[in-house]
Design an enzyme around this catalytic site. Structure first.
Site, PDB file in Angstrom:
ATOM      1  N   CYS A 176       0.812  -1.213   0.000  1.00  0.00           N
ATOM      2  CA  CYS A 176       0.000   0.000   0.000  1.00  0.00           C
ATOM      3  C   CYS A 176       0.850   1.270   0.000  1.00  0.00           C
ATOM      4  O   CYS A 176       1.714   1.469   0.855  1.00  0.00           O
ATOM      5  CB  CYS A 176      -0.975  -0.043   1.186  1.00  0.00           C
ATOM      6  SG  CYS A 176      -1.171   1.455   2.121  1.00  0.00           S
ATOM      7  N   GLY A 177       0.666   2.108  -1.002  1.00  0.00           N
ATOM      8  CA  GLY A 177       1.485   3.309  -1.182  1.00  0.00           C
ATOM      9  C   GLY A 177       1.349   4.303  -0.045  1.00  0.00           C
ATOM     10  O   GLY A 177       2.345   4.854   0.429  1.00  0.00           O
ATOM     11  N   HIS A 178       0.111   4.539   0.424  1.00  0.00           N
ATOM     12  CA  HIS A 178      -0.087   5.478   1.534  1.00  0.00           C
ATOM     13  C   HIS A 178       0.593   4.976   2.807  1.00  0.00           C
ATOM     14  O   HIS A 178       1.039   5.772   3.627  1.00  0.00           O
ATOM     15  CB  HIS A 178      -1.582   5.677   1.797  1.00  0.00           C
ATOM     16  CG  HIS A 178      -2.250   6.499   0.739  1.00  0.00           C
ATOM     17  ND1 HIS A 178      -1.959   7.830   0.553  1.00  0.00           N
ATOM     18  CD2 HIS A 178      -3.178   6.181  -0.189  1.00  0.00           C
ATOM     19  CE1 HIS A 178      -2.680   8.290  -0.453  1.00  0.00           C
ATOM     20  NE2 HIS A 178      -3.427   7.311  -0.929  1.00  0.00           N
ATOM     21  N   CYS A 179       0.666   3.640   2.961  1.00  0.00           N
ATOM     22  CA  CYS A 179       1.335   3.071   4.137  1.00  0.00           C
ATOM     23  C   CYS A 179       2.831   3.362   4.065  1.00  0.00           C
ATOM     24  O   CYS A 179       3.462   3.715   5.057  1.00  0.00           O
ATOM     25  CB  CYS A 179       1.113   1.563   4.214  1.00  0.00           C
ATOM     26  SG  CYS A 179      -0.614   1.059   4.173  1.00  0.00           S
TER      27      CYS A 179
END
Ligand SMILES: *[C@@H]1O[C@H](CO)[C@@H](O)[C@H](O)[C@H]1NC(C)=O
Length: 500
Positions: free
Chosen positions: A60-63
Site C-alpha cells: 500500500c502506497g499510503h502506508c
C-alpha cells in the site's frame, strides 16, 4: 480525583513493564514502532494503557508514505509521560487476518487507538506527518477535558475555527460533572472539551453563570449555545445537533472538512446548492438559502452550500455540468434525487415547498437512450432500464460496468459470445450499462465492476456470481430463464428485441 492505592500500584507496574517492553523492542529491531502479530497483539493491548495500531499492507502506497513519519513520531512519543506506544500489524499477512477483521479494518492504512486495556477503541483522526501525529496523540493521551484556569487559557484553547465544549460547574464533583467527563472521553476524537469553575474566563455567554451548564462554542451561526441537561444521552445529542452548522460550507478550506463528514452522516435528506462563490449573484442566493434552511431546521432536510471550484467530483457523481450552475441537488437517504438547475433566489422557497408537498419529479442521472442499438450486447441507460428489464417480459442478463475497468474489458468478448448463442432466442437479452454514467436503481447492488445481474421474464432478480466464462454464464441463463409460457402474457412480439 484520588487514585486508589491499588490502581496507583497498577499504573506503576504497567509503566515498568512498558519501559522494558519498549526498550527491548527498540533494541531488537532498532525500530521505535512495535511490530505486532496474532501472537503478541492481545498482550500488548492489555499491558499498555495507550497503544496506537497501524494496520497496513506491504503493497500500500499510503502506508509506505506514512512509515517514516510514524517511526519518527514513535521515537518521540516513547518518551512521553504517560507513554504512548505506536505499533503496526501487517494486516495482509494471513496469520493476522483475524485481528484485522475483528477491528473492522477495510482499507490501508487504518489506525486505531486502544486505551484502557483495549476496552476503549477509537479511530485515529489526526494528521499523517510526524509532528502532527505527536501533537494529536499527546492530546489524545492526556485528559479528555482540560481545566480552564484563566481567560488567556480559554482563548488559546477555544480559538475561532472549531467547536469547543466547556462544562461550567460550581465544583468538580457530582453526577453531572462525572457525566460531562464520560461524554468528553467518548467524543474526544471528534471534539475538544474543557471544564471550569468560573464563567468569567469564557469568551462568550453569561459571565455570572454558576452551572452546572454546558456551553458549546462554534465558529458559525449563534457562536455559542448552552444546555443545562447533563444527562449522558441528552448531552451527546445536544453536542451532535449544536455542532452542525445551519448551512454547511463546502469549499477548499480544510477547516470546513469536519463539518462535511457530519453533514453526510445520518438519515436526513441532503440539500446541496452548488454555485460560484465569486460570482455577483452569490450573496443574494446564499442569504435566501439560509432563510430556507432556518425554516426547515429540524424537519428532515440538511443544507450545504458548495463552491464550484471544489465541487468537480460531486458534479461527476451527480451527473451535473457547469451550465446548470447555480444548481440545487436534493438527495434522500435511499438515493432518490431532485434537481433544480439554474436556480434564482426568488425560486428557492417555492421549489422546497414543492419538494415537501411531493409534487417534484425525481431526477435520474442517465446517458441519452441510444437511437440505434444493433450491437450484440444491448446498451441500457438509466432512462431505458425499466423498459428493458421489467416491462419487456424478457429474461435479461445485465452487466454493470465502468469504462476504465480491466475485468470488464476482458468480459466484453465473452458476453458477445453469450449473446451470439442466444441470438435466435427472442426471450433472452444480453445487455450492459455504464454504471458510472447512469444511476443504478436500488434493486441492484453494484459495489465493484463488473457486476452481473439476471432478471427473469417473471421479474425474479438474481446476482450472477459464477465464473466469468461463456459456458457458465450460458448454463446459468438456461437454468434460470422463464420460458414464454410461464412469463407475463403481455410479453410482446419478437420484434421488441430489436427496438431496444
Ligand atoms: C467564478 O466567477 C468569477 C467572477 O465572475 C470568475 O472570474 C470565475 O472564473 C468563475 N469561476 C468558475 C469556476 O466559473
Amino acid at each position: 480525583m484520588e487514585m486508589s492505592a491499588i490502581s496507583r500500584v497498577r499504573v506503576l507496574v504497567s509503566s515498568i513493564l512498558l519501559a522494558s517492553f519498549v526498550f527491548s523492542a527498540v533494541r531488537a529491531d532498532e525500530e521505535a514502532v512495535l511490530t505486532l502479530d496474532a501472537s503478541s497483539f492481545d498482550e500488548a493491548i492489555e499491558k499498555n494503557p495507550f497503544v496506537v495500531v497501524e494496520f497496513y499492507a506491504p503493497w500500500c502506497g499510503h502506508c509506505k508514505k506514512l512509515a517514516p513519519e510514524y517511526e519518527k513520531a514513535a521515537a518521540v512519543l516513547s518518551k512521553n509521560d504517560p507513554p504512548v506506544i505506536l505499533a503496526k500489524v501487517d494486516a495482509n499477512d494471513d496469520v493476522n487476518k483475524d485481528i484485522a477483521a475483528k477491528y473492522g479494518v477495510r482499507g490501508f492504512p487504518t489506525l486505531k487507538i486502544f486505551r484502557n486495556e483495549g476496552k476503549n477503541i477509537q479511530d485515529y483522526k489526526g494528521p499523517r506527518d510526524a509532528d502532527g501525529i505527536v501533537e494529536y496523540l499527546r492530546k489524545q493521551a492526556g485528559p479528555a477535558s482540560a481545566e480552564i484556569k484563566s481567560s488567556e487559557h480559554a482563548e488559546s484553547l477555544i480559538g475561532d475555527k472549531k467547536v469547543f465544549i466547556v462544562g461550567l460547574f460550581p465544583e468538580f464533583s457530582g453526577e453531572e460533572y462525572e457525566n460531562f467527563l464520560a461524554v468528553a472521553e467518548k467524543l474526544r476524537a471528534d471534539y475538544d472539551f474543557g471544564h471550569t469553575l468560573d464563567a468569567k474566563f469564557l469568551p462568550r455567554g453569561d459571565s455570572a453563570a454558576k452551572g452546572p451548564i454546558v456551553r458549546l462554542f462554534k465558529p458559525f451561526d449563534e457562536l455559542v449555545v448552552e444546555s443545562k441537561d447533563l444527562n449522558v444521552d441528552a448531552l451527546e445529542s445536544f453536542i451532535e445537533a449544536a455542532s452542525m452548522p445551519l448551512v454547511t460550507t463546502f469549499n477548499k478550506d480544510p477547516a470546513n472538512h469536519p463539518f462535511l463528514s457530519k453533514f453526510f452522516k445520518g438519515a436526513d435528506a441532503k440539500a446541496m446548492l452548488f454555485l460560484n462563490f465569486s460570482s455577483e449573484y452569490f450573496d443574494a442566493l446564499k442569504s435566501k438559502y439560509h432563510e430556507i434552511a432556518l425554516e426547515y431546521k429540524g424537519k428532515g432536510i440538511r443544507f450545504l452550500i458548495g463552491d464550484l471550484d471544489a465541487s468537480q467530483a460531486a458534479f461527476q457523481y451527480f451527473g451535473l455540468n457547469n451550465d446548470q450552475v447555480p444548481v440545487i441537488v436534493l438527495q434522500e437517504n435511499d438515493g432518490t434525487k431532485y434537481l433544480k438547475p439554474n436556480v434564482e433566489s426568488a425560486q428557492i422557497a417555492t421549489w422546497f415547498k414543492e419538494y415537501k408537498d411531493g409534487t417534484l419529479k425525481p431526477f435520474r442521472k442517465s446517458e441519452p437512450i441510444p437511437e440505434s442499438n444493433n450491437e450484440l450486447v444491448k446498451v441500457v441507460v438509466a432512462d431505458s432500464l425499466l423498459d428493458v428489464v421489467q416491462k419487456s417480459g424478457k429474461n435479461v442478463l445485465l452487466e454493470f460496468y465502468a469504462p476504465w475497468c480491466g475485468h470488464c474489458k476482458k468480459l466484453a468478448p465473452i458476453l458477445d459470445e453469450v449473446a451470439v448463442s442466444f441470438e435466435s432466442d427472442a426471450d433472452v437479452i444480453i445487455a450492459k450499462m455504464d454504471a458510472t454514467a447512469n444511476d443504478v436503481p436500488s434493486d441492484f447492488s453494484v459495489r465493484g465492476y463488473p457486476t452481473l445481474y439476471f432478471s427473469s421474464a417473471s421479474g425474479k432478480i438474481l446476482q450472477y456470481d459464477g465464473d466469468r466464462t461463456k459456458e457458465d454464464i450460458i448454463d446459468f441463463i438456461k437454468k434460470n430463464k422463464d420460458t414464454r409460457a410461464e412469463s407475463d402474457s403481455t410479453a410482446q412480439s419478437d420484434s421488441a428485441k430489436d427496438e431496444l
